[in-house]
Design a protein around this motif. Sequence first.
Motif, short mmCIF file in Angstrom:
data_model
loop_
_atom_site.label_atom_id
_atom_site.label_comp_id
_atom_site.label_asym_id
_atom_site.label_seq_id
_atom_site.Cartn_x
_atom_site.Cartn_y
_atom_site.Cartn_z
N MET A 172 0.85 -1.20 0.00
CA MET A 172 0.00 0.00 0.00
C MET A 172 0.88 1.24 0.00
O MET A 172 1.71 1.41 0.89
CB MET A 172 -0.90 0.01 1.24
N PRO A 173 0.75 2.16 -0.99
CA PRO A 173 1.59 3.35 -1.04
C PRO A 173 1.30 4.27 0.14
O PRO A 173 0.16 4.47 0.52
CB PRO A 173 1.18 3.99 -2.37
N LEU A 174 2.39 4.85 0.69
CA LEU A 174 2.24 5.71 1.85
C LEU A 174 2.29 7.16 1.39
O LEU A 174 3.32 7.83 1.50
CB LEU A 174 3.34 5.41 2.87
N ASP A 175 1.19 7.64 0.83
CA ASP A 175 1.12 9.04 0.44
C ASP A 175 0.73 9.89 1.65
O ASP A 175 0.50 9.38 2.74
CB ASP A 175 0.14 9.23 -0.72
N LEU A 176 0.66 11.19 1.45
CA LEU A 176 0.39 12.09 2.56
C LEU A 176 -0.98 11.83 3.17
O LEU A 176 -1.14 11.81 4.40
CB LEU A 176 0.49 13.55 2.10
N ALA A 177 -1.98 11.60 2.32
CA ALA A 177 -3.33 11.37 2.82
C ALA A 177 -3.39 10.10 3.67
O ALA A 177 -4.04 10.07 4.72
CB ALA A 177 -4.32 11.27 1.66
N THR A 178 -2.68 9.06 3.23
CA THR A 178 -2.66 7.81 3.99
C THR A 178 -1.93 8.00 5.32
O THR A 178 -2.37 7.49 6.36
CB THR A 178 -1.97 6.70 3.18
N LEU A 179 -0.82 8.73 5.29
CA LEU A 179 -0.07 8.99 6.52
C LEU A 179 -0.92 9.75 7.52
O LEU A 179 -0.96 9.41 8.72
CB LEU A 179 1.20 9.78 6.18
N LEU A 180 -1.64 10.77 7.06
CA LEU A 180 -2.50 11.55 7.95
C LEU A 180 -3.63 10.69 8.51
O LEU A 180 -4.02 10.83 9.67
CB LEU A 180 -3.06 12.76 7.21
N PHE A 181 -4.14 9.79 7.68
CA PHE A 181 -5.20 8.89 8.14
C PHE A 181 -4.73 8.04 9.31
O PHE A 181 -5.40 7.92 10.33
CB PHE A 181 -5.65 8.00 6.97
N TRP A 182 -3.54 7.44 9.19
CA TRP A 182 -3.04 6.58 10.25
C TRP A 182 -2.57 7.36 11.46
O TRP A 182 -2.67 6.88 12.59
CB TRP A 182 -1.93 5.67 9.71
N LEU A 183 -2.10 8.59 11.26
CA LEU A 183 -1.77 9.44 12.41
C LEU A 183 -3.04 9.77 13.20
O LEU A 183 -3.02 9.79 14.44
CB LEU A 183 -1.09 10.73 11.93
N LYS A 184 -4.12 10.03 12.48
CA LYS A 184 -5.39 10.31 13.14
C LYS A 184 -5.87 9.10 13.94
O LYS A 184 -6.33 9.23 15.08
CB LYS A 184 -6.43 10.70 12.09
N LYS A 185 -5.73 7.92 13.35
CA LYS A 185 -6.13 6.70 14.06
C LYS A 185 -5.28 6.48 15.30
O LYS A 185 -5.78 6.07 16.36
CB LYS A 185 -6.00 5.50 13.11
N SER A 186 -3.98 6.74 15.20
CA SER A 186 -3.09 6.55 16.34
C SER A 186 -3.41 7.53 17.46
O SER A 186 -3.40 7.17 18.64
CB SER A 186 -1.63 6.71 15.90
N ALA A 187 -3.69 8.78 17.09
CA ALA A 187 -4.04 9.78 18.10
C ALA A 187 -5.33 9.40 18.82
O ALA A 187 -5.47 9.62 20.03
CB ALA A 187 -4.17 11.15 17.45
N ALA A 188 -6.28 8.81 18.09
CA ALA A 188 -7.55 8.41 18.70
C ALA A 188 -7.34 7.34 19.76
O ALA A 188 -8.05 7.30 20.76
CB ALA A 188 -8.51 7.93 17.62
N VAL A 189 -6.37 6.45 19.54
CA VAL A 189 -6.10 5.41 20.53
C VAL A 189 -5.70 6.03 21.86
O VAL A 189 -6.13 5.57 22.93
CB VAL A 189 -4.98 4.47 20.02
N LEU A 190 -4.91 7.09 21.82
CA LEU A 190 -4.48 7.75 23.05
C LEU A 190 -5.58 8.58 23.68
O LEU A 190 -5.61 8.74 24.91
CB LEU A 190 -3.28 8.65 22.75
N ALA A 191 -6.48 9.12 22.85
CA ALA A 191 -7.49 10.06 23.35
C ALA A 191 -8.78 9.40 23.79
O ALA A 191 -9.67 10.07 24.29
CB ALA A 191 -7.79 11.10 22.27
N LEU A 192 -8.90 8.08 23.60
CA LEU A 192 -10.15 7.37 23.89
C LEU A 192 -9.91 6.25 24.90
O LEU A 192 -8.79 5.75 25.03
CB LEU A 192 -10.74 6.79 22.61
N PRO A 193 -10.98 5.83 25.61
CA PRO A 193 -10.86 4.64 26.45
C PRO A 193 -10.56 3.43 25.56
O PRO A 193 -10.89 3.44 24.37
CB PRO A 193 -12.26 4.51 27.08
N PRO A 194 -9.90 2.40 26.11
CA PRO A 194 -9.54 2.25 27.52
C PRO A 194 -8.20 2.85 27.90
O PRO A 194 -7.87 2.92 29.08
CB PRO A 194 -9.48 0.72 27.68
#
Length: 259
Positions: free
Chosen positions: A1-23
Amino acid sequence: MPLDLATLLFWLKKSAAVLALPPLMPLLPIVAGLMLIGRRPRLGKTLAWAGVALNLLLITPASVSWLVAQVEYPHALETRAAARAEAIVVLGAGRRRHAPEFGGETINRLALERLRYAARLARETGLPLLVTGGAPVGDVPEAVLMQRSLQDDFGVKARWLETASRDTRENARFSAVQLDAAGVRTILLVTHAMHMDRARDEFSATGLEVIPAPTAWLGSGDGSPTDEQGLQLPSQNTAYAAWFALHELLGQLAYRLSR
């Protein structure tokens, strides 16, 4: 899967959600407090107990019900409003990867809840269906899995498949292109009641007229504690409702900041 800017931002958003949400989120002040307790006992204890208190609030029916009420769309679809629609759009909600009884992978229970209601609306109204959901990790697009379930489980065919989107904003933008080409301007939008406000805003921003068709409420509508068994005790149901509500609040904030 190519890691373009949009894909990178998508996974950064997902990673940040893990820290900001329970548990994980309630555990962070607890861990920080325990690390500080030797050098700064008062601050360390305050942080640790604050994390404990936050965790209790996120599993207690009364506090979770209040939180859910701040996010969840309150009204069911009205029959008169549905008469104006030209198509039904149902949003994906995820997949179940290990489903050997279905021959591989299939939609998850959240997507199934949405499809069940969308199929009922399609039979009642005769309107064509669009299913939307891509494949962020490069496997079968979720819209394809949704199409299969509609056909095999509910006997309903989807007219359009939108298979490129990775989030709600892209659901809206990419679906609008297909609907515009078909001359559709007014839609019934099917998603969870908890997700409806954010989804409606994104689809409306494309110029579509959106008639909300929410399903699968997690709150009771009267302010009573959120629990499928009607128990006024902490449970996995209240913990999940709190996660979903916080997820939507953060999603709404992120979308407003990125406009």
